[in-house]
Design a protein around this motif. Sequence first.
Motif, PDB file in Angstrom:
ATOM      1  N   ASP A   1      -2.426  10.046   3.047  1.00  0.00           N
ATOM      2  CA  ASP A   1      -3.500   9.632   2.073  1.00  0.00           C
ATOM      3  C   ASP A   1      -3.885   8.395   1.320  1.00  0.00           C
ATOM      4  OD1 ASP A   1      -5.525  11.522   3.648  1.00  0.00           O
ATOM      5  OD2 ASP A   1      -4.698  13.515   1.498  1.00  0.00           O
ATOM      6  N   GLU A   2      -4.371   7.379   1.032  1.00  0.00           N
ATOM      7  CA  GLU A   2      -3.447   6.531   0.652  1.00  0.00           C
ATOM      8  C   GLU A   2      -4.207   6.389  -0.975  1.00  0.00           C
ATOM      9  OE1 GLU A   2      -5.226   1.571  -0.828  1.00  0.00           O
ATOM     10  OE2 GLU A   2      -5.460   2.498   1.421  1.00  0.00           O
ATOM     11  N   VAL A  31       3.964  -1.441   3.270  1.00  0.00           N
ATOM     12  CA  VAL A  31       3.265   0.459   3.037  1.00  0.00           C
ATOM     13  C   VAL A  31       4.606   1.314   2.522  1.00  0.00           C
ATOM     14  CG1 VAL A  31       1.844   2.239   4.361  1.00  0.00           C
ATOM     15  CG2 VAL A  31       1.042   0.442   4.630  1.00  0.00           C
ATOM     16  N   VAL A  32       3.982   2.249   2.174  1.00  0.00           N
ATOM     17  CA  VAL A  32       5.241   2.664   1.818  1.00  0.00           C
ATOM     18  C   VAL A  32       4.868   4.697   2.001  1.00  0.00           C
ATOM     19  CG1 VAL A  32       6.530   3.974  -0.665  1.00  0.00           C
ATOM     20  CG2 VAL A  32       6.406   0.922  -0.250  1.00  0.00           C
ATOM     21  N   THR A  45       1.152  -1.133  -0.054  1.00  0.00           N
ATOM     22  CA  THR A  45       0.402   0.149   0.314  1.00  0.00           C
ATOM     23  C   THR A  45       0.732   0.741   0.286  1.00  0.00           C
ATOM     24  OG1 THR A  45      -1.410  -0.817   1.064  1.00  0.00           O
ATOM     25  CG2 THR A  45      -1.990   1.240   1.633  1.00  0.00           C
ATOM     26  N   VAL A  46       0.311   2.360  -0.704  1.00  0.00           N
ATOM     27  CA  VAL A  46       1.292   3.619  -0.862  1.00  0.00           C
ATOM     28  C   VAL A  46       0.638   4.281  -0.449  1.00  0.00           C
ATOM     29  CG1 VAL A  46       2.380   5.153  -2.549  1.00  0.00           C
ATOM     30  CG2 VAL A  46       2.577   2.960  -2.793  1.00  0.00           C
ATOM     31  N   VAL A  47       1.146   5.414   1.127  1.00  0.00           N
ATOM     32  CA  VAL A  47       0.660   6.011   1.612  1.00  0.00           C
ATOM     33  C   VAL A  47       1.364   7.889   0.765  1.00  0.00           C
ATOM     34  CG1 VAL A  47      -1.290   4.996   2.859  1.00  0.00           C
ATOM     35  CG2 VAL A  47       1.029   5.908   3.670  1.00  0.00           C
ATOM     36  N   ASP A  94       2.698  14.258  -1.276  1.00  0.00           N
ATOM     37  CA  ASP A  94       1.600  14.489  -1.208  1.00  0.00           C
ATOM     38  C   ASP A  94       1.139  14.113  -2.660  1.00  0.00           C
ATOM     39  OD1 ASP A  94       0.805  16.464  -2.720  1.00  0.00           O
ATOM     40  OD2 ASP A  94       0.285  17.767  -1.198  1.00  0.00           O
ATOM     41  N   LYS A  95      -0.231  13.021  -2.978  1.00  0.00           N
ATOM     42  CA  LYS A  95      -0.476  12.386  -4.048  1.00  0.00           C
ATOM     43  C   LYS A  95      -0.080  13.972  -5.252  1.00  0.00           C
ATOM     44  CE  LYS A  95      -4.598  10.794  -5.594  1.00  0.00           C
ATOM     45  NZ  LYS A  95      -6.075  10.176  -5.850  1.00  0.00           N
TER      46      LYS A  95
END
Length: 110
Positions: free
Chosen positions: A33-34, A96-97, A26-28, A102-103
Amino acid sequence: MQPLRSTGPGEPDRPLPIAQVSTGMTVVDAAGDEVGTVTAVEMPGTEVRPDVPEEQAVRLMAEGYLRAGGTGLLATAWYAGGSQVADVTTTAEEGVVTLTADKHQLHRAG
């Protein structure tokens, strides 16, 4: 062999965070935020070109990158450079990465 980062004179080198990333993690983003799930990982110096404009691709290939995306037909895929990987945590069940960006600072595929 994993790419290494120098930690300073007299200290042992540590693997780059990107070297600890694997598909399915999973990347956050920096805000927590995912972003999605890792679908591909390339180490620094790769010759595998990501699906982004040329200038961005050259930089990502030099520093290594991961591709993350959601699921479904209309899901967006994102690329994060190796320098944007802040931390990688793993347990027996998941990984988890965490990114430094931010996105909206990631490179959108396409």
